[in-house]
Design an enzyme around this catalytic site. Sequence first.
Site, PDB file in Angstrom:
ATOM      1  N   SER A 263     -11.006  -0.250   3.122  1.00 43.56           N
ATOM      2  CA  SER A 263     -10.253  -0.346   4.299  1.00 43.56           C
ATOM      3  C   SER A 263      -9.599   0.849   4.980  1.00 43.56           C
ATOM      4  O   SER A 263      -8.980   1.800   4.066  1.00 43.56           O
ATOM      5  CB  SER A 263      -8.897  -1.454   4.124  1.00 43.56           C
ATOM      6  OG  SER A 263      -9.353  -2.451   3.523  1.00 43.56           O
TER       7      SER A 263
ATOM      8  N   GLU B 296      -5.176   4.060   5.939  1.00 41.01           N
ATOM      9  CA  GLU B 296      -4.956   3.917   4.553  1.00 41.01           C
ATOM     10  C   GLU B 296      -5.324   5.135   3.751  1.00 41.01           C
ATOM     11  O   GLU B 296      -4.379   5.472   2.932  1.00 41.01           O
ATOM     12  CB  GLU B 296      -5.501   2.629   3.909  1.00 41.01           C
ATOM     13  CG  GLU B 296      -5.198   2.094   2.628  1.00 41.01           C
ATOM     14  CD  GLU B 296      -5.763   1.078   2.338  1.00 41.01           C
ATOM     15  OE1 GLU B 296      -5.697  -0.112   2.652  1.00 41.01           O
ATOM     16  OE2 GLU B 296      -6.550   0.938   1.380  1.00 41.01           O
TER      17      GLU B 296
ATOM     18  N   ARG C  48       0.848  -1.212  -0.013  1.00 36.94           N
ATOM     19  CA  ARG C  48       0.102   0.005  -0.033  1.00 36.94           C
ATOM     20  C   ARG C  48       0.943   1.285   0.029  1.00 36.94           C
ATOM     21  O   ARG C  48       0.481   2.448   0.642  1.00 36.94           O
ATOM     22  CB  ARG C  48      -0.853   0.038   1.092  1.00 36.94           C
ATOM     23  CG  ARG C  48      -2.002  -0.989   1.205  1.00 36.94           C
ATOM     24  CD  ARG C  48      -2.815  -0.935   0.104  1.00 36.94           C
ATOM     25  NE  ARG C  48      -3.991  -2.052   0.090  1.00 36.94           N
ATOM     26  CZ  ARG C  48      -3.527  -3.361  -0.506  1.00 36.94           C
ATOM     27  NH1 ARG C  48      -2.550  -3.711  -0.963  1.00 36.94           N
ATOM     28  NH2 ARG C  48      -4.438  -4.270  -0.209  1.00 36.94           N
TER      29      ARG C  48
HETATM   30  C1  LIG Z   1     -15.387   0.143  -1.063  1.00 35.68           C
HETATM   31  C2  LIG Z   1     -14.058   0.542  -1.453  1.00 35.68           C
HETATM   32  C3  LIG Z   1     -13.218  -0.821  -1.449  1.00 35.68           C
HETATM   33  C4  LIG Z   1     -11.734  -0.571  -1.932  1.00 35.68           C
HETATM   34  N1  LIG Z   1     -10.942  -1.955  -1.665  1.00 35.68           N
HETATM   35  C5  LIG Z   1      -9.637  -1.659  -2.042  1.00 35.68           C
HETATM   36  C6  LIG Z   1      -8.940  -2.785  -2.333  1.00 35.68           C
HETATM   37  O1  LIG Z   1      -9.434  -3.972  -2.230  1.00 35.68           O
HETATM   38  N2  LIG Z   1      -7.409  -2.626  -2.291  1.00 35.68           N
HETATM   39  C7  LIG Z   1      -6.894  -1.323  -2.388  1.00 35.68           C
HETATM   40  O2  LIG Z   1      -5.746  -1.241  -2.819  1.00 35.68           O
HETATM   41  N3  LIG Z   1      -7.675  -0.290  -2.222  1.00 35.68           N
HETATM   42  C8  LIG Z   1      -9.197  -0.418  -2.155  1.00 35.68           C
HETATM   43  N4  LIG Z   1      -9.782   0.789  -1.922  1.00 35.68           N
HETATM   44  C9  LIG Z   1      -9.195   2.062  -1.990  1.00 35.68           C
HETATM   45  C10 LIG Z   1      -9.433   2.803  -3.519  1.00 35.68           C
HETATM   46  O3  LIG Z   1     -10.206   2.137  -4.248  1.00 35.68           O
HETATM   47  C11 LIG Z   1      -7.862   2.825  -3.987  1.00 35.68           C
HETATM   48  O4  LIG Z   1      -6.854   3.241  -3.256  1.00 35.68           O
HETATM   49  C12 LIG Z   1      -8.109   3.532  -5.655  1.00 35.68           C
HETATM   50  O5  LIG Z   1      -7.011   3.315  -6.161  1.00 35.68           O
HETATM   51  C13 LIG Z   1      -7.988   4.901  -5.275  1.00 35.68           C
HETATM   52  O6  LIG Z   1      -8.392   5.660  -6.589  1.00 35.68           O
HETATM   53  P1  LIG Z   1      -8.965   7.057  -6.727  1.00 35.68           P
HETATM   54  O7  LIG Z   1      -8.958   7.152  -8.058  1.00 35.68           O
HETATM   55  O8  LIG Z   1     -10.619   6.929  -6.120  1.00 35.68           O
HETATM   56  O9  LIG Z   1      -8.002   7.759  -5.852  1.00 35.68           O
HETATM   57  P2  LIG Z   1      -8.449   9.229  -5.157  1.00 35.68           P
HETATM   58  O10 LIG Z   1      -9.196   8.733  -3.829  1.00 35.68           O
HETATM   59  O11 LIG Z   1      -8.955  10.210  -5.813  1.00 35.68           O
HETATM   60  O12 LIG Z   1      -6.994   9.826  -4.748  1.00 35.68           O
HETATM   61  C14 LIG Z   1      -6.013   8.981  -3.776  1.00 35.68           C
HETATM   62  C15 LIG Z   1      -4.795   9.731  -3.623  1.00 35.68           C
HETATM   63  O13 LIG Z   1      -4.089   9.508  -4.936  1.00 35.68           O
HETATM   64  C16 LIG Z   1      -3.837  10.771  -5.306  1.00 35.68           C
HETATM   65  N5  LIG Z   1      -3.975  10.840  -7.129  1.00 35.68           N
HETATM   66  C17 LIG Z   1      -5.109  10.169  -7.738  1.00 35.68           C
HETATM   67  N6  LIG Z   1      -4.905  10.246  -8.867  1.00 35.68           N
HETATM   68  C18 LIG Z   1      -3.837  10.624  -9.323  1.00 35.68           C
HETATM   69  C19 LIG Z   1      -2.955  10.738 -10.615  1.00 35.68           C
HETATM   70  N7  LIG Z   1      -3.439  10.307 -11.702  1.00 35.68           N
HETATM   71  N8  LIG Z   1      -1.716  11.290 -10.215  1.00 35.68           N
HETATM   72  C20 LIG Z   1      -1.186  11.530  -9.191  1.00 35.68           C
HETATM   73  N9  LIG Z   1      -1.847  11.330  -7.846  1.00 35.68           N
HETATM   74  C21 LIG Z   1      -3.052  10.834  -7.963  1.00 35.68           C
HETATM   75  C22 LIG Z   1      -4.816  11.706  -4.810  1.00 35.68           C
HETATM   76  O14 LIG Z   1      -4.283  13.093  -4.846  1.00 35.68           O
HETATM   77  C23 LIG Z   1      -4.842  11.189  -3.441  1.00 35.68           C
HETATM   78  O15 LIG Z   1      -3.965  11.479  -2.692  1.00 35.68           O
HETATM   79  C24 LIG Z   1     -11.345   0.515  -1.721  1.00 35.68           C
HETATM   80  C25 LIG Z   1     -12.136   1.796  -1.655  1.00 35.68           C
HETATM   81  C26 LIG Z   1     -13.486   1.541  -1.425  1.00 35.68           C
HETATM   82  C27 LIG Z   1     -14.292   2.613  -1.185  1.00 35.68           C
END
Ligand SMILES: Cc1cc2nc3c(=O)[nH]c(=O)nc-3n(C[C@H](O)[C@H](O)[C@H](O)COP(=O)(O)OP(=O)(O)OC[C@H]3O[C@@H](n4cnc5c(N)ncnc54)[C@H](O)[C@@H]3O)c2cc1C
Length: 342
Positions: free
Chosen positions: A242, A338, A168
């Site tokens: 998580s 996380e 992570r």
């Molecule tokens: C129901 C649920 C289940 C989940 N299950 C998992 C799982 O099984 N495994 C897991 O690892 N995660 C899980 N997650 C967490 C999440 O889905 C991941 O971390 C996902 O990759 C976040 O993507 P996002 O586009 O929503 O990022 P955001 O929440 O929009 O951003 C997260 C971070 O990344 C940065 N960021 C976003 N895009 C970029 C980019 N293009 N360049 C640079 N920085 C950037 C943002 O500034 C922020 O700091 C889960 C979340 C939910 C709600």
Amino acid sequence: MQADLAILPDYPLQALNTFGIAARARAYLKLDSVARLAAVMADPALAAMPRLLLGGGSNVLLTGDVDALVLHMAIMGRAIVGRADGCTLVRAGAGENWHEFVQYTLAQGLGGLENMSLIPGTVGASPIQNIGAYGAEIKDSFHSLTAYDLATGALRSMDGAACRFGYRDSIFKHAEGQGLVIVDVTFALPDAWTPNLRYAELAQAVMDAGLAAPSAQQVSDMVVAIRRRKLPDPAVIGNAGSFFKNPVVSSEQCQRLLASHPALVHHAQADGTEKLAAGWLIDQCGWKGKGIGQAGVYPKQALVLVNNGAATGADVLALAQAIQADVLARYGVALETEPVFI
Ligand SMILES: Cc1cc2nc3c(=O)[nH]c(=O)nc-3n(C[C@H](O)[C@H](O)[C@H](O)COP(=O)(O)OP(=O)(O)OC[C@H]3O[C@@H](n4cnc5c(N)ncnc54)[C@H](O)[C@@H]3O)c2cc1C
């Protein structure tokens, strides 16, 4: 400010974060091209503003209003771009939805990402915390990415070593990676695909379905079914998945804990350390189904904090801190969070 950039002031963010926290941004811009990002940085007033890059908002906790220009990643596109070392290279724009991209690769007959089906968010955020599920992490299938360097305006190609992936974790969560915007990601998906059934619950589901040799699509379908059973759908109940990482402790610490807590859930790691199940620790402290204010612990999975209606970022923070204090007092284990706190 450049008029053609369509910057929207005082923008509501409730629909842009899966926790459903009601917060507002000072300004908002949909970022659908690298050229648009370059235009932002070329505008002295915009370049001087604090910025927040947002993908699907599924790994952030908004602790209040965001006094920044929100750059909402929407660079699209996906394609097979070449071959290397017995693998097909597939690239996607950072704004593509992760699960839809996984389904696209499966439709091309390419396995490798199926265990990570249904993880919310964008392709561009997948390297940030090296997303993973059911015994797979993106670092296992990662080829390279393109990042826009906000300081220089240059595009950088980065391989896995440059991204410094960990559990992570990646360079993008540390100071050296802070000024980088990921604009596309390329995955290397193997011709010689075999199912990854290391995760017991997934292996059991495959066995129960009587599948001796499941296809990648079938594994994906099983993962989707398991996740739908276990995790709250953010469209129904706000959450960020998580909320805590599974803590990694030394083998000695694990043995000491087992002596007083024989039911402790732990998984040996290749390097001799032990990963503890944070959900089990939280559950043992009696938090499952409990809450503070409108923030709660999901009754079916203690690792997930939820928004029971009108939770504020402060409610969620208070709950997280109370849980961390209890787990530390009872087990001597510090739980790390996380999501990214904003
Ligand atoms: C129901 C649920 C289940 C989940 N299950 C998992 C799982 O099984 N495994 C897991 O690892 N995660 C899980 N997650 C967490 C999440 O889905 C991941 O971390 C996902 O990759 C976040 O993507 P996002 O586009 O929503 O990022 P955001 O929440 O929009 O951003 C997260 C971070 O990344 C940065 N960021 C976003 N895009 C970029 C980019 N293009 N360049 C640079 N920085 C950037 C943002 O500034 C922020 O700091 C889960 C979340 C939910 C709600």
